[in-house]
Every structure is written in C-alpha cells, then in structure tokens.
Design a protein around this motif. Structure first.
Motif, PDB file in Angstrom:
ATOM      1  N   ARG A  29       0.834  -1.209   0.000  1.00  0.00           N
ATOM      2  CA  ARG A  29       0.000   0.000   0.000  1.00  0.00           C
ATOM      3  C   ARG A  29       0.871   1.263   0.000  1.00  0.00           C
ATOM      4  NH1 ARG A  29      -2.934   2.631   4.589  1.00  0.00           N
ATOM      5  NH2 ARG A  29      -4.564   3.873   3.631  1.00  0.00           N
ATOM      6  N   LYS A  30       1.944   1.253   0.784  1.00  0.00           N
ATOM      7  CA  LYS A  30       2.848   2.403   0.856  1.00  0.00           C
ATOM      8  C   LYS A  30       3.526   2.649  -0.488  1.00  0.00           C
ATOM      9  CE  LYS A  30       4.085   2.503   5.723  1.00  0.00           C
ATOM     10  NZ  LYS A  30       5.202   2.414   6.683  1.00  0.00           N
ATOM     11  N   ALA A  31       3.916   1.577  -1.158  1.00  0.00           N
ATOM     12  CA  ALA A  31       4.581   1.719  -2.449  1.00  0.00           C
ATOM     13  C   ALA A  31       3.621   2.293  -3.494  1.00  0.00           C
ATOM     14  CB  ALA A  31       5.121   0.375  -2.911  1.00  0.00           C
ATOM     15  N   LYS A  32       2.361   1.856  -3.464  1.00  0.00           N
ATOM     16  CA  LYS A  32       1.360   2.392  -4.387  1.00  0.00           C
ATOM     17  C   LYS A  32       1.135   3.879  -4.139  1.00  0.00           C
ATOM     18  CE  LYS A  32      -1.273  -1.871  -4.825  1.00  0.00           C
ATOM     19  NZ  LYS A  32      -2.539  -2.525  -4.505  1.00  0.00           N
ATOM     20  N   LYS A  33       1.061   4.269  -2.859  1.00  0.00           N
ATOM     21  CA  LYS A  33       0.860   5.677  -2.517  1.00  0.00           C
ATOM     22  C   LYS A  33       2.032   6.525  -3.000  1.00  0.00           C
ATOM     23  CE  LYS A  33      -1.011   6.873   1.409  1.00  0.00           C
ATOM     24  NZ  LYS A  33      -1.311   6.992   2.846  1.00  0.00           N
ATOM     25  N   GLU A  34       3.245   6.007  -2.882  1.00  0.00           N
ATOM     26  CA  GLU A  34       4.434   6.735  -3.320  1.00  0.00           C
ATOM     27  C   GLU A  34       4.432   6.927  -4.836  1.00  0.00           C
ATOM     28  OE1 GLU A  34       7.851   8.882  -3.147  1.00  0.00           O
ATOM     29  OE2 GLU A  34       6.585   8.243  -1.484  1.00  0.00           O
ATOM     30  N   ASP A  93       1.767   6.998  -6.779  1.00  0.00           N
ATOM     31  CA  ASP A  93       0.698   7.959  -7.070  1.00  0.00           C
ATOM     32  C   ASP A  93       1.132   9.385  -6.735  1.00  0.00           C
ATOM     33  OD1 ASP A  93      -0.882   5.878  -7.916  1.00  0.00           O
ATOM     34  OD2 ASP A  93      -1.989   5.719  -6.020  1.00  0.00           O
ATOM     35  N   ARG A  94       1.849   9.548  -5.621  1.00  0.00           N
ATOM     36  CA  ARG A  94       2.311  10.875  -5.215  1.00  0.00           C
ATOM     37  C   ARG A  94       3.267  11.457  -6.255  1.00  0.00           C
ATOM     38  NH1 ARG A  94       6.432  13.237  -3.126  1.00  0.00           N
ATOM     39  NH2 ARG A  94       7.642  11.354  -2.865  1.00  0.00           N
ATOM     40  N   ARG A  95       4.177  10.624  -6.751  1.00  0.00           N
ATOM     41  CA  ARG A  95       5.114  11.083  -7.783  1.00  0.00           C
ATOM     42  C   ARG A  95       4.388  11.436  -9.071  1.00  0.00           C
ATOM     43  NH1 ARG A  95       9.601   6.556  -7.036  1.00  0.00           N
ATOM     44  NH2 ARG A  95      10.477   7.269  -5.073  1.00  0.00           N
ATOM     45  N   ARG A 112       1.313  12.526  -9.393  1.00  0.00           N
ATOM     46  CA  ARG A 112       0.569  13.773  -9.207  1.00  0.00           C
ATOM     47  C   ARG A 112       1.487  14.982  -9.252  1.00  0.00           C
ATOM     48  NH1 ARG A 112      -2.428  10.638  -5.596  1.00  0.00           N
ATOM     49  NH2 ARG A 112      -1.144  11.283  -3.844  1.00  0.00           N
ATOM     50  N   ALA A 113       2.725  14.807  -8.865  1.00  0.00           N
ATOM     51  CA  ALA A 113       3.655  15.932  -8.825  1.00  0.00           C
ATOM     52  C   ALA A 113       3.993  16.446 -10.224  1.00  0.00           C
ATOM     53  CB  ALA A 113       4.928  15.533  -8.096  1.00  0.00           C
ATOM     54  N   VAL A 114       3.803  15.636 -11.258  1.00  0.00           N
ATOM     55  CA  VAL A 114       4.166  16.055 -12.612  1.00  0.00           C
ATOM     56  C   VAL A 114       3.000  16.706 -13.359  1.00  0.00           C
ATOM     57  CG1 VAL A 114       5.997  14.352 -12.842  1.00  0.00           C
ATOM     58  CG2 VAL A 114       3.697  13.789 -13.608  1.00  0.00           C
ATOM     59  N   TRP A 115       1.825  16.790 -12.725  1.00  0.00           N
ATOM     60  CA  TRP A 115       0.706  17.452 -13.385  1.00  0.00           C
ATOM     61  C   TRP A 115       1.033  18.930 -13.543  1.00  0.00           C
ATOM     62  CZ3 TRP A 115      -3.787  15.174 -10.021  1.00  0.00           C
ATOM     63  CH2 TRP A 115      -3.991  13.853 -10.393  1.00  0.00           C
ATOM     64  N   GLY A 116       0.776  19.475 -14.722  1.00  0.00           N
ATOM     65  CA  GLY A 116       1.052  20.885 -14.964  1.00  0.00           C
ATOM     66  C   GLY A 116       0.021  21.793 -14.333  1.00  0.00           C
TER      67      GLY A 116
END
Length: 51
Positions: free
Chosen positions: A12-17, A19-21, A23-27
């Motif tokens: 679960r932690k790996a999936k969240k990480e 997803d977080r990365r 989302r960070a690339v959205w303009g």
C-alpha cells in the motif's frame, strides 16, 4: 536497474508513493479546471447590467 513489480503486488505504501510522484508532474490542478455552474447564484461573479 530496478526489478519490475506489477502494481497489484506492491504494498500500500509503495502504491501511494507512485501515485504521489505521478501527481507531482501534473502541470495544472484538475480541481481548478472545473467549470462554473451558471445556474447557481454566485455573489463574486459580476452581474451584467440590463439597460
């Protein structure tokens, strides 16, 4: 080189990480791209004067 692990087998932690990365690339923020509902009253919107 990192070993490929399918998303279904990740923790679960790996999936969240991941997803977080991603989302960070959205303009832009998808939340701010919502259209305003014209039928609802909004006191911040400037009303057009009818002459």
């Amino acid at each position: 080189m990192k070993k490929f692990i399918p998303r279904e087998k990740l923790s679960r932690k790996a999936k969240k990480e991941i997803d977080r990365r991603a989302r960070a690339v959205w303009g832009i923020s998808p939340v701010s791209r919502k259209k305003e509902d014209k039928t609802k009253y909004n006191r911040k919107r400037v009303e057009k004067a009818e002459y």
